[in-house]
Design a protein around this motif. Structure first.
Motif, PDB file in Angstrom:
ATOM      1  N   ASP A 134       0.715  -0.793  -0.314  1.00  0.00           N
ATOM      2  CA  ASP A 134      -0.132   0.036  -0.188  1.00  0.00           C
ATOM      3  C   ASP A 134       1.534   1.388   0.141  1.00  0.00           C
ATOM      4  O   ASP A 134       0.473   2.273  -0.497  1.00  0.00           O
ATOM      5  CB  ASP A 134      -1.014  -0.107   0.784  1.00  0.00           C
ATOM      6  CG  ASP A 134      -2.043  -0.751   1.216  1.00  0.00           C
ATOM      7  OD1 ASP A 134      -3.031  -1.670   0.254  1.00  0.00           O
ATOM      8  OD2 ASP A 134      -2.478  -1.582   1.917  1.00  0.00           O
ATOM      9  N   MET A 135       1.747   1.060   0.686  1.00  0.00           N
ATOM     10  CA  MET A 135       3.143   2.160   0.625  1.00  0.00           C
ATOM     11  C   MET A 135       3.534   2.626  -0.238  1.00  0.00           C
ATOM     12  O   MET A 135       3.624   3.641  -0.689  1.00  0.00           O
ATOM     13  CB  MET A 135       3.622   1.981   1.629  1.00  0.00           C
ATOM     14  CG  MET A 135       2.849   2.518   3.614  1.00  0.00           C
ATOM     15  SD  MET A 135       4.586   2.393   4.871  1.00  0.00           S
ATOM     16  CE  MET A 135       5.039   1.053   4.938  1.00  0.00           C
ATOM     17  N   ALA A 136       4.379   1.096  -1.106  1.00  0.00           N
ATOM     18  CA  ALA A 136       4.690   1.882  -1.958  1.00  0.00           C
ATOM     19  C   ALA A 136       3.733   2.026  -3.370  1.00  0.00           C
ATOM     20  O   ALA A 136       4.210   3.767  -4.328  1.00  0.00           O
ATOM     21  CB  ALA A 136       5.307   0.623  -2.556  1.00  0.00           C
ATOM     22  N   ASP A 163      -7.459   4.283  -3.750  1.00  0.00           N
ATOM     23  CA  ASP A 163      -7.716   3.099  -3.280  1.00  0.00           C
ATOM     24  C   ASP A 163      -6.630   2.625  -2.313  1.00  0.00           C
ATOM     25  O   ASP A 163      -6.699   1.979  -1.153  1.00  0.00           O
ATOM     26  CB  ASP A 163      -7.497   2.495  -3.863  1.00  0.00           C
ATOM     27  CG  ASP A 163      -8.805   3.025  -4.973  1.00  0.00           C
ATOM     28  OD1 ASP A 163     -10.226   3.751  -5.085  1.00  0.00           O
ATOM     29  OD2 ASP A 163      -8.675   1.986  -6.267  1.00  0.00           O
ATOM     30  N   HIS A 164      -5.501   2.601  -2.594  1.00  0.00           N
ATOM     31  CA  HIS A 164      -4.302   2.090  -1.640  1.00  0.00           C
ATOM     32  C   HIS A 164      -4.218   3.085   0.458  1.00  0.00           C
ATOM     33  O   HIS A 164      -4.083   2.514   1.436  1.00  0.00           O
ATOM     34  CB  HIS A 164      -2.842   2.112  -2.131  1.00  0.00           C
ATOM     35  CG  HIS A 164      -3.325   1.400  -2.989  1.00  0.00           C
ATOM     36  ND1 HIS A 164      -3.190  -0.181  -2.775  1.00  0.00           N
ATOM     37  CD2 HIS A 164      -3.204   0.934  -4.594  1.00  0.00           C
ATOM     38  CE1 HIS A 164      -2.911  -1.164  -3.870  1.00  0.00           C
ATOM     39  NE2 HIS A 164      -3.132   0.171  -4.545  1.00  0.00           N
ATOM     40  N   LEU A 168      -4.619   0.844   3.590  1.00  0.00           N
ATOM     41  CA  LEU A 168      -3.819   1.154   4.305  1.00  0.00           C
ATOM     42  C   LEU A 168      -3.822   1.244   5.791  1.00  0.00           C
ATOM     43  O   LEU A 168      -3.737   1.151   6.615  1.00  0.00           O
ATOM     44  CB  LEU A 168      -2.710   1.943   3.608  1.00  0.00           C
ATOM     45  CG  LEU A 168      -1.759   2.295   4.866  1.00  0.00           C
ATOM     46  CD1 LEU A 168      -0.902   1.160   5.101  1.00  0.00           C
ATOM     47  CD2 LEU A 168      -0.620   3.368   4.558  1.00  0.00           C
ATOM     48  N   ASN A 169      -4.954   1.918   6.155  1.00  0.00           N
ATOM     49  CA  ASN A 169      -5.854   2.248   7.278  1.00  0.00           C
ATOM     50  C   ASN A 169      -6.533   1.259   7.726  1.00  0.00           C
ATOM     51  O   ASN A 169      -6.410   0.917   8.424  1.00  0.00           O
ATOM     52  CB  ASN A 169      -7.186   3.664   6.440  1.00  0.00           C
ATOM     53  CG  ASN A 169      -6.210   4.729   6.823  1.00  0.00           C
ATOM     54  OD1 ASN A 169      -5.072   5.285   6.833  1.00  0.00           O
ATOM     55  ND2 ASN A 169      -6.837   5.931   5.621  1.00  0.00           N
ATOM     56  N   ALA A 173      -5.685   0.295  11.443  1.00  0.00           N
ATOM     57  CA  ALA A 173      -6.173  -0.735  12.802  1.00  0.00           C
ATOM     58  C   ALA A 173      -5.926  -1.937  13.074  1.00  0.00           C
ATOM     59  O   ALA A 173      -5.873  -2.405  14.572  1.00  0.00           O
ATOM     60  CB  ALA A 173      -7.805  -0.071  11.683  1.00  0.00           C
ATOM     61  N   LEU A 174      -5.891  -2.806  11.889  1.00  0.00           N
ATOM     62  CA  LEU A 174      -5.498  -4.457  12.778  1.00  0.00           C
ATOM     63  C   LEU A 174      -4.908  -4.576  13.180  1.00  0.00           C
ATOM     64  O   LEU A 174      -4.377  -5.263  14.432  1.00  0.00           O
ATOM     65  CB  LEU A 174      -6.197  -5.173  11.511  1.00  0.00           C
ATOM     66  CG  LEU A 174      -5.648  -6.220  11.575  1.00  0.00           C
ATOM     67  CD1 LEU A 174      -6.841  -7.172  12.312  1.00  0.00           C
ATOM     68  CD2 LEU A 174      -6.161  -8.227   9.963  1.00  0.00           C
ATOM     69  N   ALA A 175      -3.644  -4.117  12.550  1.00  0.00           N
ATOM     70  CA  ALA A 175      -2.559  -3.998  13.215  1.00  0.00           C
ATOM     71  C   ALA A 175      -2.022  -4.086  14.826  1.00  0.00           C
ATOM     72  O   ALA A 175      -1.644  -4.186  15.557  1.00  0.00           O
ATOM     73  CB  ALA A 175      -1.599  -3.507  12.528  1.00  0.00           C
ATOM     74  N   GLN A 176      -2.795  -2.041  15.050  1.00  0.00           N
ATOM     75  CA  GLN A 176      -3.218  -2.440  15.817  1.00  0.00           C
ATOM     76  C   GLN A 176      -4.069  -2.609  17.198  1.00  0.00           C
ATOM     77  O   GLN A 176      -3.376  -3.009  18.219  1.00  0.00           O
ATOM     78  CB  GLN A 176      -3.704   0.016  16.372  1.00  0.00           C
ATOM     79  CG  GLN A 176      -3.532   0.201  17.507  1.00  0.00           C
ATOM     80  CD  GLN A 176      -3.670   1.930  17.278  1.00  0.00           C
ATOM     81  OE1 GLN A 176      -4.965   1.786  16.404  1.00  0.00           O
ATOM     82  NE2 GLN A 176      -4.320   2.539  18.160  1.00  0.00           N
TER      83      GLN A 176
END
Length: 269
Positions: A134-136, A163-164, A168-169, A173-176
């Motif tokens: 997503d960042m790329a 879209d990315h 990424l958001n 959220a899932l990572a947190q």
């Protein structure tokens, strides 16, 4: 003879006067023995409580009267009712508080369980790879927006940014929630690609961007997502992968259909 008549008259008058005087004394004596007939205020007459009769009504509402009535009614006076009501309100408040704390505790427990759930090493790698991709794409899209002069390329780049960024958001959220620390910048491969594109311009830039970022990157990412959909164990991660797959597939299809991804043109230079 005449003097005798006058004397008799005087005697008669004296007798009448004496009778009248006796009647007056008797009347006064009678009135004195019965003071209620004199019109004197009954306030002077003490009642059983030692108060004057014009205060007699107070006897029914004073503390003694209230205590007596309370005894007669079995202690259900206003003080008894107040105690009952206070006790009832305290019980109700306690019940409400317990229910509220119970609901709050259940919610906190659920939140704690969700936050404390750790991903497996495999699932964690999938989540980090998604963040990196997503960042790329976001960084590549921003570069294309600033350097390209082609309307189609710029439109594609904007779609990548939108879209990315959204995806990424979701990943963050899932990572947190799972306690995963994500990478904060693209990897070495994508940094090298960005450095190469930075030196290009015009048609050369458009072709390189659409070929590398548009087609090749999306092929790689889509293949990883297909594999991740089968390997992911965490239900929320699996759902996020399934949500991302069609988006990346649509990006790949759009990139492959772009003329700039197939051959260079001079339009929009």
């Amino acid at each position: 003879m005449q003097n005798k008549k006058v004397l008799k008259g005087l005697l008669a008058v004296s007798t009448v006067a004496a009778m009248l005087s006796a009647v007056g004394v008797q009347a006064q004596t009678s009135l004195s023995s019965n003071p209620s007939q004199t019109g004197t205020s009954s306030a002077a007459k003490p009642n059983t409580s030692g108060k004057t009769t014009h205060e007699g009504t107070i006897d029914n509402t004073n503390s003694t009267g209230m205590e007596n009535r309370a005894k007669q009614t079995g202690g259900t006076g206003s003080s008894g009712m107040a105690g009952h009501n206070a006790s009832g309100m305290a019980d109700q408040s306690a019940k409400t508080g317990s229910a509220s704390m119970g609901a709050s505790g259940a919610g906190q427990a659920a939140a704690g369980a969700a936050t404390g759930a750790k991903l497996s090493a495999s699932d964690e790698k999938i989540l980090k790879d998604m963040a990196m991709a997503d960042m790329a794409e976001v960084e590549g899209g921003k570069l294309a927006q600033s350097k390209s002069q082609n309307a189609d390329v710029k439109a594609f780049a904007q779609q990548m940014i939108d879209d990315h960024t959204s995806n990424l958001n979701d990943v963050k959220a899932l990572a947190q929630a799972r306690g995963v620390t994500l990478p904060t910048e693209p990897d070495a491969k994508h940094k090298a690609m960005a450095a190469k594109l930075e030196k290009m311009s015009g048609d050369a830039f458009d072709k390189a961007y659409m070929k590398d970022s548009g087609v090749q990157d999306h092929k790689t990412v889509h293949a990883k997502l297909m594999a991740a959909a089968k390997k992911a164990k965490d239900p929320e991660l699996k759902a996020l992968v399934e949500k991302t797959k069609p988006v990346v597939a649509q990006h790949l299809k759009s990139a492959e259909q772009m003329p700039k991804a197939k051959a260079g043109t001079t339009s929009g230079k």
